[in-house]
Write an enzyme that holds these catalytic residues in place. Structure first.
Site, PDB file in Angstrom:
ATOM      1  N   ARG A   1      -0.031   9.782  56.792  1.00  0.00           N
ATOM      2  CA  ARG A   1      -0.228  10.448  58.089  1.00  0.00           C
ATOM      3  C   ARG A   1      -1.339  11.495  57.935  1.00  0.00           C
ATOM      4  NH1 ARG A   1       3.053   7.112  59.034  1.00  0.00           N
ATOM      5  NH2 ARG A   1       4.991   7.236  60.213  1.00  0.00           N
TER       6      ARG A   1
ATOM      7  N   TYR B   1       9.284   6.553  73.225  1.00  0.00           N
ATOM      8  CA  TYR B   1       8.401   7.727  73.225  1.00  0.00           C
ATOM      9  C   TYR B   1       6.929   7.371  73.522  1.00  0.00           C
ATOM     10  CZ  TYR B   1       6.227  11.991  71.318  1.00  0.00           C
ATOM     11  OH  TYR B   1       5.493  13.137  71.142  1.00  0.00           O
TER      12      TYR B   1
ATOM     13  N   ALA C   1      -0.204  10.287  69.316  1.00  0.00           N
ATOM     14  CA  ALA C   1      -0.698   9.133  68.561  1.00  0.00           C
ATOM     15  C   ALA C   1       0.315   7.988  68.610  1.00  0.00           C
ATOM     16  CB  ALA C   1      -0.969   9.544  67.125  1.00  0.00           C
TER      17      ALA C   1
ATOM     18  N   GLU D   1      12.929  17.974  63.514  1.00  0.00           N
ATOM     19  CA  GLU D   1      11.763  18.434  62.753  1.00  0.00           C
ATOM     20  C   GLU D   1      10.936  17.259  62.229  1.00  0.00           C
ATOM     21  OE1 GLU D   1      14.889  18.800  62.092  1.00  0.00           O
ATOM     22  OE2 GLU D   1      15.348  18.298  60.017  1.00  0.00           O
TER      23      GLU D   1
HETATM   24  P1  NAD Z   1       9.000  20.947  71.123  1.00  0.00           P
HETATM   25  O1  NAD Z   1      10.221  20.082  71.097  1.00  0.00           O
HETATM   26  O2  NAD Z   1       8.960  22.117  70.222  1.00  0.00           O
HETATM   27  O3  NAD Z   1       8.675  21.429  72.595  1.00  0.00           O
HETATM   28  C1  NAD Z   1       8.958  20.672  73.739  1.00  0.00           C
HETATM   29  C2  NAD Z   1       9.738  21.579  74.664  1.00  0.00           C
HETATM   30  O4  NAD Z   1      10.010  20.863  75.874  1.00  0.00           O
HETATM   31  C3  NAD Z   1      11.102  21.984  74.089  1.00  0.00           C
HETATM   32  O5  NAD Z   1      11.206  23.382  73.994  1.00  0.00           O
HETATM   33  C4  NAD Z   1      12.102  21.405  75.067  1.00  0.00           C
HETATM   34  O6  NAD Z   1      13.236  22.233  75.270  1.00  0.00           O
HETATM   35  C5  NAD Z   1      11.260  21.299  76.321  1.00  0.00           C
HETATM   36  N1  NAD Z   1      11.829  20.348  77.263  1.00  0.00           N
HETATM   37  C6  NAD Z   1      12.320  19.124  77.021  1.00  0.00           C
HETATM   38  N2  NAD Z   1      12.794  18.589  78.153  1.00  0.00           N
HETATM   39  C7  NAD Z   1      12.578  19.504  79.128  1.00  0.00           C
HETATM   40  C8  NAD Z   1      12.866  19.549  80.498  1.00  0.00           C
HETATM   41  N3  NAD Z   1      13.488  18.529  81.116  1.00  0.00           N
HETATM   42  N4  NAD Z   1      12.521  20.645  81.198  1.00  0.00           N
HETATM   43  C9  NAD Z   1      11.920  21.717  80.597  1.00  0.00           C
HETATM   44  N5  NAD Z   1      11.642  21.727  79.278  1.00  0.00           N
HETATM   45  C10 NAD Z   1      11.964  20.637  78.559  1.00  0.00           C
HETATM   46  O7  NAD Z   1       7.772  19.953  70.820  1.00  0.00           O
HETATM   47  P2  NAD Z   1       6.249  20.300  70.587  1.00  0.00           P
HETATM   48  O8  NAD Z   1       5.931  19.907  69.194  1.00  0.00           O
HETATM   49  O9  NAD Z   1       5.939  21.667  71.042  1.00  0.00           O
HETATM   50  O10 NAD Z   1       5.570  19.218  71.553  1.00  0.00           O
HETATM   51  C11 NAD Z   1       4.908  19.576  72.757  1.00  0.00           C
HETATM   52  C12 NAD Z   1       4.269  18.332  73.353  1.00  0.00           C
HETATM   53  O11 NAD Z   1       3.348  17.771  72.422  1.00  0.00           O
HETATM   54  C13 NAD Z   1       5.235  17.221  73.724  1.00  0.00           C
HETATM   55  O12 NAD Z   1       4.789  16.563  74.868  1.00  0.00           O
HETATM   56  C14 NAD Z   1       5.125  16.270  72.546  1.00  0.00           C
HETATM   57  O13 NAD Z   1       5.490  14.950  72.882  1.00  0.00           O
HETATM   58  C15 NAD Z   1       3.656  16.401  72.211  1.00  0.00           C
HETATM   59  N6  NAD Z   1       3.354  16.019  70.824  1.00  0.00           N
HETATM   60  C16 NAD Z   1       3.749  16.806  69.788  1.00  0.00           C
HETATM   61  C17 NAD Z   1       3.458  16.419  68.490  1.00  0.00           C
HETATM   62  C18 NAD Z   1       3.857  17.253  67.307  1.00  0.00           C
HETATM   63  O14 NAD Z   1       3.557  16.856  66.176  1.00  0.00           O
HETATM   64  N7  NAD Z   1       4.515  18.375  67.462  1.00  0.00           N
HETATM   65  C19 NAD Z   1       2.763  15.210  68.251  1.00  0.00           C
HETATM   66  C20 NAD Z   1       2.386  14.438  69.341  1.00  0.00           C
HETATM   67  C21 NAD Z   1       2.669  14.847  70.620  1.00  0.00           C
END
Ligand code: NAD
Length: 347
Positions: free
Chosen positions: A236, A163, A133, A205
């Site tokens: 939110r 981002y 979002a 977090e």
């Molecule tokens: P997270 O940080 O728990 O997981 C992301 C993972 O990507 C991490 O474990 C990190 O180590 C890994 N990572 C980062 N760079 C890397 C690299 N170069 N090579 C390999 N691994 C790598 O976050 P999440 O909440 O699980 O988010 C997953 C996806 O969802 C992301 O793309 C995030 O932007 C998107 N997203 C999440 C949310 C949310 O609220 N959690 C909201 C919007 C979008």
């Protein structure tokens, strides 16, 4: 004139077809690996740059690789033989992280660039990208009583610096890999995801986990106060992790949504103050609130307009916030107490 591609029907996805998950050591990637495993898929390969002992979930039966996916050769290695590829890897966190580390956020463009190319070269049938979002125009999010964001609100673009722009450009990669190369891509714009096995301390977090942890810590320390970022009036919506993985599966396998960004979030708008009250009720405590007006607070309000997802999938994320928060609070409390005792609880 832009030519529309004909959508050919996929062969049936077999339970032993290879599913690849980038970012499998993270919150959503780990939950997705578990989800597919529970559905009976026998060949799941996950990769993350975090060393294996730091993965949030190590799902039995899932091949887990420690790879930096901003490196092209590692993406090629990961995607070899894949039938479906899910890219959940990104350098990200809550507002405290994405407002401070814009370069790291932007550099995630390398991950998607290499992953989508590797998936395409490997002949993967479908490719999923986790957008956010934060890709939406920030000028539409200046009021806590915000109008919910619909998919067309991303353009004209004024995304979250760093981002959000990375997400927009990666979305465009997905659109063009379909338009030019015929790979079926899916793009979901997640709105705040929370739940067990998510980041709950360390600076990345997000609000629900941070508030649960602060309440638990206050009780543990016998403190009567809680510090809140901003004035607490920011609003939110928050989606429970089970809805997120179910939504990913549905969006990925709906041909009418190929290369089309769609909201994946709830439309239950709450203020941060209301979120704190909900956690307090779960914990059975009332704390004095101290507002830190210098802390990062993000946009004033953000909600998901679910008209499109309901029309396309006849479904929307529906776990009530109270239900999801209860499970999250319980899990974070276990983690908190284990960490305090010098242990690490992975499962
Ligand atoms: P997270 O940080 O728990 O997981 C992301 C993972 O990507 C991490 O474990 C990190 O180590 C890994 N990572 C980062 N760079 C890397 C690299 N170069 N090579 C390999 N691994 C790598 O976050 P999440 O909440 O699980 O988010 C997953 C996806 O969802 C992301 O793309 C995030 O932007 C998107 N997203 C999440 C949310 C949310 O609220 N959690 C909201 C919007 C979008």
């Amino acid at each position: 004139m832009e030519q529309k591609r004909l959508v050919e029907k996929d062969p049936k996805l077999n339970k032993d077809d290879l599913i690849v998950i980038g970012g499998g050591g993270g919150f959503i990637g780990g939950a997705l690996a578990r989800y597919f495993r529970n559905k009976g898929f026998t060949r799941i390969r996950a990769a993350d740059k975090k060393p294996l002992p730091e993965w949030y979930q190590r799902v039995p039966g899932v091949e887990c690789l420690n790879l930096d996916l901003s490196v092209e050769a590692n993406c090629v290695r990961l995607c070899e033989g894949a039938v479906e590829v899910y890219n959940l890897a990104a350098d990200m966190g809550g507002m405290g992280f994405i407002e401070r580390f814009r370069v790291e956020c932007l550099r995630s463009v390398l991950i998607n660039t290499h992953m989508i190319e590797a998936a395409n070269r490997a002949g993967a049938r479908r490719y999923f990208f986790s957008s956010s979002a934060c890709a939406y125009n920030t000028l539409l999010q200046k009021d806590p009583k915000v109008r919910a964001l619909k998919e067309s609100d991303a353009y004209p673009a004024m995304a979250e610096r760093g981002y959000g722009w990375e997400k927009l450009i990666s979305e465009m990669f997905c659109e063009e890999y379909w338009a030019e190369r015929g790979m079926k891509t899916a793009i979901a714009r997640f709105h705040n995801v929370y739940g067990p096995w998510g980041t709950w301390d360390g600076g990345r977090e997000k609000a629900p986990a941070a508030i649960c942890r602060k309440v638990i810590a206050a009780i543990d320390a016998g403190k009567q106060t809680i510090s809140i970022w901003g004035d607490g009036l920011q609003t939110r919506s928050f989606m429970y992790i089970d809805d997120c993985v179910k939504g990913i599966d549905m969006i990925m396998h709906t041909d009418a949504l190929i290369a089309t960004a769609i909201n994946l979030g709830t439309s239950e708008l709450v203020s941060i103050n209301e979120l704190v009250s909900k956690v307090e009720r779960i914990a059975g405590i009332k704390l004095k609130r101290e507002y830190d007006l210098t802390a990062p607070r993000g946009v004033a309000g953000r909600n998901s307009d679910n008209t499109f997802i309901k029309e396309m999938l006849h479904w929307e994320p529906d776990t009530p916030l109270d239900t999801g928060l209860r499970a999250t609070y319980k899990w974070i409390k276990t983690q908190y107490l284990a960490k305090k005792a010098g242990k690490r609880v992975v499962d």
